[in-house]
Design a protein around this motif. Structure first.
Motif, PDB file in Angstrom:
ATOM      1  N   ARG A  38       0.818  -1.216   0.000  1.00 11.90           N
ATOM      2  CA  ARG A  38       0.000   0.000   0.000  1.00 11.90           C
ATOM      3  C   ARG A  38       0.848   1.261   0.000  1.00 11.90           C
ATOM      4  O   ARG A  38       0.626   2.176  -0.774  1.00 11.90           O
ATOM      5  N   TYR A  48      -6.270  -0.838  -3.128  1.00  5.56           N
ATOM      6  CA  TYR A  48      -6.798  -1.957  -2.352  1.00  5.56           C
ATOM      7  C   TYR A  48      -7.279  -3.088  -3.261  1.00  5.56           C
ATOM      8  O   TYR A  48      -7.084  -4.258  -2.970  1.00  5.56           O
ATOM      9  N   GLU A  97     -11.288  -7.372  -0.781  1.00  4.82           N
ATOM     10  CA  GLU A  97     -10.810  -6.008  -0.595  1.00  4.82           C
ATOM     11  C   GLU A  97     -11.030  -5.566   0.848  1.00  4.82           C
ATOM     12  O   GLU A  97     -10.209  -4.848   1.423  1.00  4.82           O
ATOM     13  N   ARG A 137      -8.239  -4.074   3.424  1.00  8.13           N
ATOM     14  CA  ARG A 137      -8.410  -2.809   4.161  1.00  8.13           C
ATOM     15  C   ARG A 137      -8.221  -3.011   5.668  1.00  8.13           C
ATOM     16  O   ARG A 137      -7.590  -2.184   6.340  1.00  8.13           O
TER      17      ARG A 137
END
Length: 183
Positions: free
Chosen positions: A141, A148, A159, A163
């Motif tokens: 990231r 994502y 996803e 996260r």
């Protein structure tokens, strides 16, 4: 009259006939161009599932633009260009994904011999604060700047799970790794 036909309001029966006429028009176009579209797309890639996906996208586009095609001088040419455009767009998307995946190493495989010293030092610092999974998503990231959805595809998880992992890693670093977080 000035040579232009006046637009006559359609009643519900005329609309039904028009839709049936459009359906027959699309079926005829697909029948006439399907083989040549498949041949053209097959020359662009040897990935048969991708060719099928692009053909489906092309026929969907034809159905959406049927009113444009009915008045087009060369609807078969329009379909060929649309199919080519869809394929080029998908090939470019695949190229970008492959390019990004090539630059995302498995954190367990990173060593100072094959990576920059800065990345190695970052990874070593992260090891004392984060689990292997958290380090992987954190690097993807914030170091490799992946979205994502790209991370989810690469890790083959949802996803939402990506996260949560990123959030958990950031929380841990803010709480325990203050000196690392503020570098």
């Amino acid at each position: 009259m000035d040579g232009k036909s006046e637009r006559v309001p359609m009643n519900i029966n005329d609309y039904g006939k028009l839709r049936a006429g459009q359906k027959a028009f699309v079926e005829t176009l697909v029948g006439e161009t399907e083989a040549s579209v498949a041949k053209m797309l097959s020359k662009m890639t040897d990935d048969y599932p991708m060719v099928e996906d692009v053909m489906i996208a092309t026929w969907t586009l034809v159905c959406q633009k049927v009113s444009v095609l009915e008045n087009h001088a060369n609807p078969q040419g329009w379909i060929m260009k649309a199919a080519k455009y869809c394929m080029l767009k998908d090939l470019e998307k695949r190229r970008r994904i492959n390019q990004r995946e090539a630059f995302v190493p498995n954190p367990a495989e990173i060593s100072p011999e094959c990576e920059e010293i800065k990345e190695f030092e970052l990874l070593e610092s992260l090891k004392s604060y984060l689990t292997e999974e958290e380090r992987a998503v954190f690097l993807m990231r914030y170091y490799y700047d992946l979205s994502y959805s790209e991370m989810a595809g690469h890790l083959q998880i949802s996803e939402t799970a990506v996260r949560k992992r990123v959030s958990r890693a950031v929380q841990k670093l803010r709480k325990d790794g203050g000196e690392l977080w503020n570098k």
